[in-house]
Design a protein around this motif. Structure first.
Motif, PDB file in Angstrom:
ATOM      1  N   PRO A  49      35.454 -38.799 -33.956  1.00 16.25           N
ATOM      2  CA  PRO A  49      36.637 -39.502 -33.444  1.00 16.25           C
ATOM      3  C   PRO A  49      37.513 -38.585 -32.593  1.00 16.25           C
ATOM      4  N   ILE A  50      37.991 -39.122 -31.490  1.00 12.57           N
ATOM      5  CA  ILE A  50      38.866 -38.364 -30.586  1.00 12.57           C
ATOM      6  C   ILE A  50      40.202 -39.085 -30.499  1.00 12.57           C
ATOM      7  N   SER A  51      41.268 -38.367 -30.804  1.00  9.91           N
ATOM      8  CA  SER A  51      42.606 -38.973 -30.771  1.00  9.91           C
ATOM      9  C   SER A  51      43.203 -38.851 -29.378  1.00  9.91           C
ATOM     10  N   VAL A  52      43.943 -39.890 -29.001  1.00  6.62           N
ATOM     11  CA  VAL A  52      44.583 -39.955 -27.692  1.00  6.62           C
ATOM     12  C   VAL A  52      46.068 -40.211 -27.914  1.00  6.62           C
ATOM     13  N   ASN A  53      46.897 -39.306 -27.452  1.00  6.83           N
ATOM     14  CA  ASN A  53      48.338 -39.463 -27.601  1.00  6.83           C
ATOM     15  C   ASN A  53      48.845 -40.592 -26.709  1.00  6.83           C
ATOM     16  N   GLN A  54      49.749 -41.385 -27.247  1.00  6.35           N
ATOM     17  CA  GLN A  54      50.340 -42.487 -26.502  1.00  6.35           C
ATOM     18  C   GLN A  54      51.858 -42.323 -26.471  1.00  6.35           C
ATOM     19  N   SER A  55      52.453 -42.523 -25.303  1.00  4.12           N
ATOM     20  CA  SER A  55      53.894 -42.397 -25.149  1.00  4.12           C
ATOM     21  C   SER A  55      54.614 -43.465 -25.962  1.00  4.12           C
ATOM     22  N   ARG A  56      55.813 -43.140 -26.425  1.00  3.53           N
ATOM     23  CA  ARG A  56      56.618 -44.108 -27.171  1.00  3.53           C
ATOM     24  C   ARG A  56      57.007 -45.295 -26.309  1.00  3.53           C
ATOM     25  N   MET A  57      56.933 -45.144 -24.983  1.00  2.00           N
ATOM     26  CA  MET A  57      57.296 -46.247 -24.094  1.00  2.00           C
ATOM     27  C   MET A  57      56.341 -47.430 -24.230  1.00  2.00           C
ATOM     28  N   HIS A  58      55.122 -47.180 -24.718  1.00  2.00           N
ATOM     29  CA  HIS A  58      54.152 -48.270 -24.856  1.00  2.00           C
ATOM     30  C   HIS A  58      54.579 -49.294 -25.903  1.00  2.00           C
ATOM     31  N   VAL A  59      55.373 -48.850 -26.894  1.00  2.00           N
ATOM     32  CA  VAL A  59      55.771 -49.758 -27.966  1.00  2.00           C
ATOM     33  C   VAL A  59      56.527 -50.960 -27.409  1.00  2.00           C
ATOM     34  N   GLY A  60      57.287 -50.758 -26.355  1.00  2.00           N
ATOM     35  CA  GLY A  60      58.036 -51.856 -25.760  1.00  2.00           C
ATOM     36  C   GLY A  60      57.428 -52.410 -24.490  1.00  2.00           C
ATOM     37  N   GLU A  61      56.219 -51.984 -24.151  1.00  2.00           N
ATOM     38  CA  GLU A  61      55.576 -52.423 -22.909  1.00  2.00           C
ATOM     39  C   GLU A  61      54.895 -53.777 -23.107  1.00  2.00           C
ATOM     40  N   ARG A  62      55.188 -54.712 -22.238  1.00  2.00           N
ATOM     41  CA  ARG A  62      54.684 -56.074 -22.411  1.00  2.00           C
ATOM     42  C   ARG A  62      53.160 -56.156 -22.376  1.00  2.00           C
ATOM     43  N   ALA A  63      52.526 -55.434 -21.442  1.00  2.00           N
ATOM     44  CA  ALA A  63      51.087 -55.598 -21.217  1.00  2.00           C
ATOM     45  C   ALA A  63      50.243 -54.593 -21.993  1.00  2.00           C
ATOM     46  N   TYR A  64      50.850 -53.819 -22.894  1.00  2.00           N
ATOM     47  CA  TYR A  64      50.123 -52.744 -23.556  1.00  2.00           C
ATOM     48  C   TYR A  64      48.943 -53.256 -24.378  1.00  2.00           C
ATOM     49  N   ILE A  65      49.190 -54.208 -25.250  1.00  2.00           N
ATOM     50  CA  ILE A  65      48.130 -54.720 -26.117  1.00  2.00           C
ATOM     51  C   ILE A  65      47.020 -55.356 -25.287  1.00  2.00           C
ATOM     52  N   GLU A  66      47.396 -56.099 -24.267  1.00  2.00           N
ATOM     53  CA  GLU A  66      46.396 -56.725 -23.402  1.00  2.00           C
ATOM     54  C   GLU A  66      45.529 -55.671 -22.723  1.00  2.00           C
ATOM     55  N   HIS A  67      46.158 -54.602 -22.267  1.00  2.00           N
ATOM     56  CA  HIS A  67      45.407 -53.535 -21.598  1.00  2.00           C
ATOM     57  C   HIS A  67      44.447 -52.852 -22.571  1.00  2.00           C
ATOM     58  N   MET A  68      44.899 -52.598 -23.792  1.00  2.00           N
ATOM     59  CA  MET A  68      44.040 -51.933 -24.768  1.00  2.00           C
ATOM     60  C   MET A  68      42.865 -52.820 -25.170  1.00  2.00           C
ATOM     61  N   GLN A  69      43.079 -54.130 -25.184  1.00  2.00           N
ATOM     62  CA  GLN A  69      41.990 -55.060 -25.470  1.00  2.00           C
ATOM     63  C   GLN A  69      40.960 -55.050 -24.343  1.00  2.00           C
ATOM     64  N   LYS A  70      41.430 -54.956 -23.112  1.00  2.00           N
ATOM     65  CA  LYS A  70      40.521 -54.922 -21.969  1.00  2.00           C
ATOM     66  C   LYS A  70      39.668 -53.655 -21.974  1.00  2.00           C
ATOM     67  N   MET A  71      40.221 -52.564 -22.475  1.00  2.00           N
ATOM     68  CA  MET A  71      39.439 -51.331 -22.579  1.00  2.00           C
ATOM     69  C   MET A  71      38.251 -51.534 -23.514  1.00  2.00           C
ATOM     70  N   ILE A  72      38.498 -52.216 -24.621  1.00  2.00           N
ATOM     71  CA  ILE A  72      37.414 -52.481 -25.576  1.00  2.00           C
ATOM     72  C   ILE A  72      36.364 -53.390 -24.942  1.00  2.00           C
ATOM     73  N   GLU A  73      36.819 -54.422 -24.253  1.00  2.00           N
ATOM     74  CA  GLU A  73      35.888 -55.354 -23.621  1.00  2.00           C
ATOM     75  C   GLU A  73      35.041 -54.648 -22.565  1.00  2.00           C
ATOM     76  N   TYR A  74      35.634 -53.712 -21.838  1.00  2.00           N
ATOM     77  CA  TYR A  74      34.890 -53.022 -20.774  1.00  2.00           C
ATOM     78  C   TYR A  74      33.857 -52.055 -21.356  1.00  2.00           C
ATOM     79  N   PHE A  75      34.248 -51.300 -22.388  1.00  2.00           N
ATOM     80  CA  PHE A  75      33.342 -50.291 -22.939  1.00  2.00           C
ATOM     81  C   PHE A  75      32.537 -50.814 -24.129  1.00  2.00           C
TER      82      PHE A  75
END
Length: 465
Positions: free
Chosen positions: A298-324
């Motif tokens: 497992p490789i950990s990836v640091n995420q900025s605290r700004m993502h917690v309030g970002e509207r499209a964050y969850i959608e973007h992370m889901q698209k990463m899974i779908e792509y890979f």
């Protein structure tokens, strides 16, 4: 048309009444237009509140009076929203304008140490002419104001507002009002919550401007390189994971460590784009190993605290899974400061984000545990998989029996909640022994492996799995 009183008088003696009325109306229109133009120059374009020109004039008047009466304890303070772009994308431009308006009202109407204030919405700033009996008192007044404005509610939504303040004393030099505001603005962008201007800040600001001018081209040219620092089993010394870290090999600025650019990226909101780039590179690395039928850690990836309030964050992370195709081998690492539980809205948002990531299959790690921001509510409410103990707690435990007890209790707490506990910053064998005696089985640090580029990490894995 420039119509003066002489023209009107002449018309009155030698022309019709209609012409006289027309001339008077034209004069009134001209005067009204002139008045409106002056108002626009003195007002902020978006909020309608006093603008920079008005404050410059007020400072000039004060400096003129000061020259006649001798030195007076005054300063210019600039309040800056470093995450302006992120706030706009999350809450909308109107809400951000309301934040600036609220800050102006606090300075202009409630702060007895503030004389006059203006808004520069285009620069995400509110500026003020303030009294400065001494630096410490002014700094405390400004700090109290920042705390008071940290959480603001608009339309039922609580907004977390980060504000930085810069101060320039009017007694420092014979600087013009424009330069005084500019210097205070540079200090506000220096990264500290409250900062007094110095020539060093000017040099730092110049470098930060260069970073801003190069960062987007740097991302486009893929100048940001991913380094991997191994995590290991202290007992067997086998590699059990890694943390992804970023370095900037800039064509224009040279090789830069994160400390040189992260603050600027956070301030401008560019960190969000960089985070997506980094996690994409880590996904690609894991996919290549999977296709080559090589073992994964497992490789950990640091995420900025700004993502917690970002509207499209969850959608973007889901698209990463779908792509890979899978999120296996990807661990999301968040610092405790990413979870702001001071307001109901922040608490709800943080929980929803982490739970959504967990449901997608991501492993969740809490970084920097034990640095002083710990909130046990995080451990009880969030589905965390990994607790990373900060190096500062390890160092304190080496020299203090009481801190050693706290270290052991933190490790027991993590295990009791079903989390893997890792301690970072291990540099000596004695520290390994201390951790093993405390019940911690996993670590990360220079003793085992420094951050290394991808090719070196591939070779390291081959020898240490």
């Amino acid at each position: 048309m420039d119509i003066g009183i002489e023209t009107i008088v002449a018309i009155g003696f030698g022309a019709s009444v209609g012409a006289l009325v027309w001339a008077v109306r034209a004069l009134r229109r001209e005067r009204a237009l002139t008045k409106r133009l002056k108002e626009l120059l003195l007002q902020d374009r978006h909020t309608g509140l006093p603008g920079r020109a008005m404050l410059e004039q007020r400072i000039a008047d004060l400096m003129s009076e000061k020259g006649a009466k001798g030195s007076e304890p005054f300063a210019v303070a600039v309040f800056f929203l470093p995450t302006y772009d992120a706030l706009v994308s999350t809450y909308g431009r109107k809400t951000v304008q309301k934040i600036l308006e609220h800050l102006w009202h606090e300075l202009d109407e409630r702060a007895d140490w503030s004389i006059s204030a203006c808004v520069r919405s285009g620069a995400a700033q509110v500026a003020a002419l303030v009294r400065m009996e001494d630096r410490d008192t002014l700094k405390q007044n400004v700090t109290n104001l920042l705390r008071h404005c940290e959480f603001l509610e608009f339309g039922g939504t609580t907004v977390h507002v980060t504000i930085q303040a810069g101060i320039y004393g009017l007694g420092l030099s014979s600087a013009t009002p424009e330069k005084a505001l500019t210097h205070a603005g540079l200090a506000a962008q220096h990264g500290a919550p409250v900062q007094f201007y110095s020539t060093g800040i000017r040099d730092t600001a110049a470098f930060e401007n260069r970073i801003e001018s190069c960062m987007r081209d740097g991302l486009r040219r893929q100048e940001f390189k991913i380094y991997y620092q191994p995590k290991y089993d202290i007992r067997t010394r086998k590699c059990i994971g890694a943390e992804s870290l970023v370095r900037w090999d800039s064509r224009d600025l040279g090789f830069l460590m994160p400390g040189a650019f992260i603050d600027t990226f956070e301030r401008t909101g560019f960190q969000l784009q960089l985070d997506y780039y980094i996690i994409g590179q880590v996904y690609r690395f894991q996919q290549n190993r999977r296709l080559a039928k090589l073992p994964l850690v497992p490789i950990s990836v640091n995420q900025s605290r700004m993502h917690v309030g970002e509207r499209a964050y969850i959608e973007h992370m889901q698209k990463m899974i779908e792509y890979f195709g899978t999120s296996d081998g990807i661990e999301i690492e968040l610092t405790e400061t990413a979870f702001d539980f001071s307001g109901k809205e922040q608490k709800k948002c943080a929980i929803e984000v982490v739970k959504a990531l967990k449901e997608m299959g991501y492993s969740i790690s809490m970084d920097d545990f034990g640095t002083g921001y710990s909130d046990f509510a995080l451990l009880s409410l969030l589905p965390l998989d990994v607790m990373k103990i900060d190096r500062s707690l390890l160092l304190a435990a080496e020299s203090s029996d009481r801190m050693h007890v706290l270290l052991k209790k933190a490790i027991e707490l993590g295990h009791g909640l079903g989390m893997k506990v890792i301690c970072e910053g291990i540099e000596t064998v004695a520290q390994e022994h201390l951790l093993l005696a405390s019940g911690c089985l996993f670590g990360q640090g220079f003793l085992y492996g420094k951050p290394m580029p991808e090719e070196e990490f591939e070779a390291f894995l081959a020898a240490h799995i």
